[in-house]
Design an enzyme around this catalytic site. Structure first.
Site, PDB file in Angstrom:
ATOM      1  N   ARG A 583     -40.107 -81.977   6.793  1.00  0.00           N
ATOM      2  CA  ARG A 583     -40.011 -83.093   7.483  1.00  0.00           C
ATOM      3  C   ARG A 583     -40.830 -84.375   6.945  1.00  0.00           C
ATOM      4  NH1 ARG A 583     -41.163 -81.696  13.478  1.00  0.00           N
ATOM      5  NH2 ARG A 583     -41.008 -84.095  14.063  1.00  0.00           N
ATOM      6  N   HIS A 584     -40.597 -85.662   7.231  1.00  0.00           N
ATOM      7  CA  HIS A 584     -41.664 -86.682   6.962  1.00  0.00           C
ATOM      8  C   HIS A 584     -42.947 -86.686   7.433  1.00  0.00           C
ATOM      9  CE1 HIS A 584     -41.306 -88.002  11.261  1.00  0.00           C
ATOM     10  NE2 HIS A 584     -40.008 -87.773  11.191  1.00  0.00           N
ATOM     11  N   ASN A 590     -43.931 -89.959  16.580  1.00  0.00           N
ATOM     12  CA  ASN A 590     -44.623 -88.639  16.915  1.00  0.00           C
ATOM     13  C   ASN A 590     -45.757 -88.661  17.692  1.00  0.00           C
ATOM     14  OD1 ASN A 590     -43.548 -87.751  13.643  1.00  0.00           O
ATOM     15  ND2 ASN A 590     -42.327 -87.260  15.381  1.00  0.00           N
ATOM     16  N   ARG A 635     -39.806 -93.819   7.549  1.00  0.00           N
ATOM     17  CA  ARG A 635     -40.499 -92.610   7.633  1.00  0.00           C
ATOM     18  C   ARG A 635     -40.724 -91.724   6.583  1.00  0.00           C
ATOM     19  NH1 ARG A 635     -37.945 -92.544  12.478  1.00  0.00           N
ATOM     20  NH2 ARG A 635     -36.803 -90.718  12.999  1.00  0.00           N
ATOM     21  N   GLU A 656     -32.021 -88.829  11.212  1.00  0.00           N
ATOM     22  CA  GLU A 656     -32.292 -88.151  12.467  1.00  0.00           C
ATOM     23  C   GLU A 656     -31.293 -88.330  13.377  1.00  0.00           C
ATOM     24  OE1 GLU A 656     -33.082 -85.665  13.719  1.00  0.00           O
ATOM     25  OE2 GLU A 656     -35.322 -85.972  14.335  1.00  0.00           O
ATOM     26  N   LYS A 685     -28.361 -77.463  24.500  1.00  0.00           N
ATOM     27  CA  LYS A 685     -28.865 -78.640  23.492  1.00  0.00           C
ATOM     28  C   LYS A 685     -27.800 -78.744  22.269  1.00  0.00           C
ATOM     29  CE  LYS A 685     -33.136 -78.835  22.260  1.00  0.00           C
ATOM     30  NZ  LYS A 685     -34.497 -78.271  21.956  1.00  0.00           N
ATOM     31  N   HIS A 722     -35.607 -85.109   8.646  1.00  0.00           N
ATOM     32  CA  HIS A 722     -36.103 -85.153   9.979  1.00  0.00           C
ATOM     33  C   HIS A 722     -35.686 -83.569  10.874  1.00  0.00           C
ATOM     34  CE1 HIS A 722     -36.086 -89.507   9.788  1.00  0.00           C
ATOM     35  NE2 HIS A 722     -35.160 -89.278   8.859  1.00  0.00           N
TER      36      HIS A 722
END
Length: 770
Positions: A583-584, A590, A635, A656, A685, A722
């Site tokens: 991830r970044h 965040n 990012r 993302e 989800k 992401h």
């Protein structure tokens, strides 16, 4: 893997590769070096007996090392248990390079043992003369250690990746959101990485290794196949509870009880009837959705140059970009007719997986599909079956791998001598046909229970065996034969060694040489009766393992799903290489707990970007052709900015998940202002789609070209993206069910290294900071 003494460079003769032939304008050599292409040279050393702390090194002239000082020798990287490798890039017209191998501990200067014999010379990317073994004398002259030396050179271009996405540069289209290209390539900055004391890393990267929550399967490939239900439970039934990607089942299928499935089976017993021989009229043309299926056999050569026509545009779904496709792809969509001068368009990425697939007869088929493997032992059938199974499951197709060898071992035991596989052993032939029929019956029963694609893994080396399978499949599923052909002795030898080391057939054989002799006798028994596929619908993979120089032949192939399978196979190979996912660095959103957005990094995120650059420099120091992939969000770009020495490629497909109207909100704000949306997301989800945004299934759909491109790559790739995107990518490599994708752990400031190769997928995690 190269072979000892090989002088060709993927289609170029030795003269063209080394510059000794005529290189007139328009000649092969001039065309090969057009556009600043370089030679990607690979040196390998193989020895199964090396032990202790000694590691093979290389030292010599520029640009390999630039020093004949053994203390400055460059360590080779372990590729397999017995294989060491070093790769570097040189110009095609480089001067003759001199070097030698030596053995020494990786982190110490002594003892240092230099190979015997004269200096090795490299010209045109290849070793001069016959490639000799590397001899090292240990303990004076008392012990001699031999290494087999392998050498290969490939033509690479800095723009090779971008070329696979677009036919020409004018096909780059601006994003509909930010007005920037969907894919762009940045020149690496020339300044060095700013390294403060807090950003530096320990010299030993193993210091940062952390436990893997759930490691990808790394068992013997055949052991990952379906459990033989017919041999374990009498009358056992396949139900929807056993479907492998059940995250996308419909509610009706999930709620169906066993009694409903059992009743359904009672009406489906056609596969157990004796039906006359099944044959296909290869001259018959089929009309479906306005497309004509060709009667000719198509031949693909991967990664050939496209024609010069401009692209068309399609939409890949909610929140996903429009991807151009070459109109040359129409020849494929028109029935895979390549009998003429037309060749496979360069459609390795979005063009292959998205555009062309959508034109292969439009909507998805409701029928069942059986991919029946064909090929001699040690030709990569099972590895191909595992890769294809993983890919189709990830796309949401209910897919299961049925390995006939697993049935044979369960019914007749694992310790069967080579005589069991002789063509003049009627008892052995009957026993092998029996377990093949049991596996086929289980696969068809599973399809009646809701399965869509069955991968039937066996040698299936005679027309009689294949005819039996076609008779059983008639009225139940469509069969496509997938034949794997390998003519490279070094690859066959490597596969045989892996077979002896890993197969349950030789688990109780302590003598390696005895096991090797038995397997070679088994192989000879199969070779005596082997009949190549020429009937029905088929795909032939000819020398495709290395990813270059092979061919993919297809015959009588049509339909949406078969088209996707063809494109996956034409882009996949088994060349070992690492893929690093991270991830970044921590962003301001965040810190604030907000979703989406396009904010900059926090102080912790900036520190991670420097640590990551330090890590990449150490981990990939010998990999000159590695690339860095990021999304188009700042990012990830800022996280990659301190990394120098590697090209950086921005993919909009790596952005993302689009949170739509919820972008920039916290989950508490969503719960308060949109309680129904919050509850819908909590319940499912995977399928939940943000208003005017995306779902996880949408993300998986737009990531398919990324997966195809990752499969095609032969060099390491670092993906900086992401959380939702990396969850989907990781699920593919780890073969995780789709229902688990939204909950996969993907922590900040952690690197997940996926090692892809002939032994499957291995995972290692590095946590650089808390």
């Amino acid at each position: 893997m190269g072979t000892s003494g090989s002088k060709s460079i993927d289609g170029l003769g030795a003269e063209a590769a080394g510059g000794g032939g005529e290189a007139g304008e328009g000649g092969a050599a001039a065309e090969a070096w057009h556009g600043g292409a370089q030679l990607y040279v690979s040196l390998r050393m193989e020895n199964a007996r090396i032990s202790g702390d000694l590691v093979p090194h290389v030292f010599g002239s520029e640009p390999i090392i630039g020093s004949w000082d053994p203390a400055r020798a460059l360590a080779m990287e372990r590729e397999l248990a017995s294989m060491w490798q070093l790769s570097f890039v040189v110009p095609p017209d480089h001067e003759t390079l001199g070097f030698k191998f030596l053995l020494k501990p990786k982190e110490a200067a002594t003892p240092c043992i230099i190979e015997e014999g004269p200096t090795r010379l490299l010209t045109g990317g290849m070793l001069e003369g016959d490639v000799r073994v590397a001899l090292f004398k240990l303990n004076g002259d008392d012990e001699v250690l031999e290494f087999r030396v392998l050498n290969k050179a490939d033509i690479v271009s800095p723009l090779e990746l971008a070329a696979s996405w677009r036919v020409y540069k004018e096909n780059f289209q601006p994003s509909r959101v930010r007005g920037i290209p969907d894919v762009s390539i940045n020149v690496a900055p020339t300044h060095g990485t700013e390294e403060g004391s807090a950003a530096t890393l320990e010299l030993d990267l193993e210091h940062y290794v952390v436990p893997t929550p759930t490691a990808p399967p790394n068992d013997y490939a055949a052991n990952l196949a379906a459990t033989p239900a017919s041999l374990i439970h009498t009358g056992a039934l396949w139900t929807n509870d056993t479907l492998l990607s059940d995250g996308i089942q419909s509610s009706s299928s999930v709620s169906a009880g066993p009694s409903n499935v059992s009743a359904d089976f009672d009406g489906h017993s056609n596969h157990k009837k004796n039906i006359g021989p099944w044959a296909t009229d290869s001259s018959k043309k089929m009309q479906t959705s306005g497309l004509i299926e060709s009667k000719s056999v198509g031949t693909f050569t991967p990664l050939q140059k496209p024609d010069g026509q401009k692209g068309l545009f399609i939409d890949r779904g909610v929140g996903s970009p429009k991807l151009p496709k070459s109109t040359s792809a129409g020849s494929l969509a028109s029935g895979l007719s390549f009998g003429s001068a037309k060749t496979m368009p360069e459609a390795a990425g979005a063009v292959a997986a998205a555009a062309v697939a959508d034109r292969l007869h439009g909507s998805k088929e409701d029928g069942k599909l059986a991919i029946v493997l064909v090929g001699l032992p040690a030709r990569g059938k099972t590895f191909t079956a595992v890769k294809l199974t993983r890919y189709l499951r990830w796309l949401g197709h209910e897919t299961r791998h049925f390995n006939v060898g697993k049935y044979r071992r369960l019914k007749h035991g694992a310790n069967l001598a080579a005589d069991f596989f002789r063509d003049d052993n009627p008892e052995g032939i009957e026993a092998r046909n029996e377990v093949a029929a049991l596996a086929m019956e289980d696969m068809i029963d599973w399809m009646h229970g809701g399965g869509q694609v069955g991968i039937f893994d066996a040698t299936n080396s005679t027309r009689k065996r294949r005819c039996m399978l076609m008779e059983m499949a008639e009225g139940n599923c469509k069969i496509i034969f997938l034949e794997t052909i390998c003519n490279d002795p070094s690859i066959i030898e490597r596969n045989i060694r892996l077979k002896i080391q890993q197969s349950p057939d030789y688990a109780d054989q302590p003598d390696y040489e005895a096991g090797l002799q038995d397997f070679k006798e088994r192989l000879m028994n199969y070779e005596k009766v082997y009949e190549p596929v020429g009937e029905g619908s088929y795909i032939k993979m000819i020398d495709m393992v290395k990813g270059q120089g092979g061919q993919l032949q297809v015959n009588n192939i049509s339909g949406y799903l078969p088209g996707r399978i063809v494109f996956f196979l034409v882009n996949s190979h088994l060349t070992p290489r690492p893929i690093l996912l991270t991830r970044h660095g921590e962003s301001l959103h965040n810190v604030r707990g907000r979703v989406g957005g396009d904010t900059v990094l926090s102080e912790a995120g900036e520190l991670y970007s420097k640590k990551l650059a330090n890590f990449i420099e150490k981990r990939l120091k010998s990999e000159k052709t590695a690339t860095i992939w990021t999304s188009t969000l700042q990012r990830t770009i800022l996280t990659a900015s301190p990394i120098v020495g590697f090209p950086k490629i921005q993919w909009r497909a790596l952005d993302e998940i689009n949170s739509g109207v919820c972008d920039g909100m916290t989950y508490e704000e969503i719960k308060k202002t949109m309680p129904e949306e919050f509850e819908s997301r909590r319940k499912d989800k995977l399928r939940y789609r943000y208003p005017r945004g995306e779902s996880y299934l949408d993300v998986i759909q737009r990531l398919e070209p990324v997966i195809i491109e990752l499969e095609r790559q032969r060099a390491p790739v670092v993906v900086i993206s992401h959380q939702a995107v990396l969850r989907a990518l990781y699920a593919y490599f780890a073969d995780r069910p789709l229902r688990e994708v939204p909950d996969i752990e993907m922590p900040l400031h952690t690197i997940i290294e996926i090692q892809m190769g002939v032994t499957g997928v291995e995972e290692k995690r590095y946590k650089l900071m808390d």
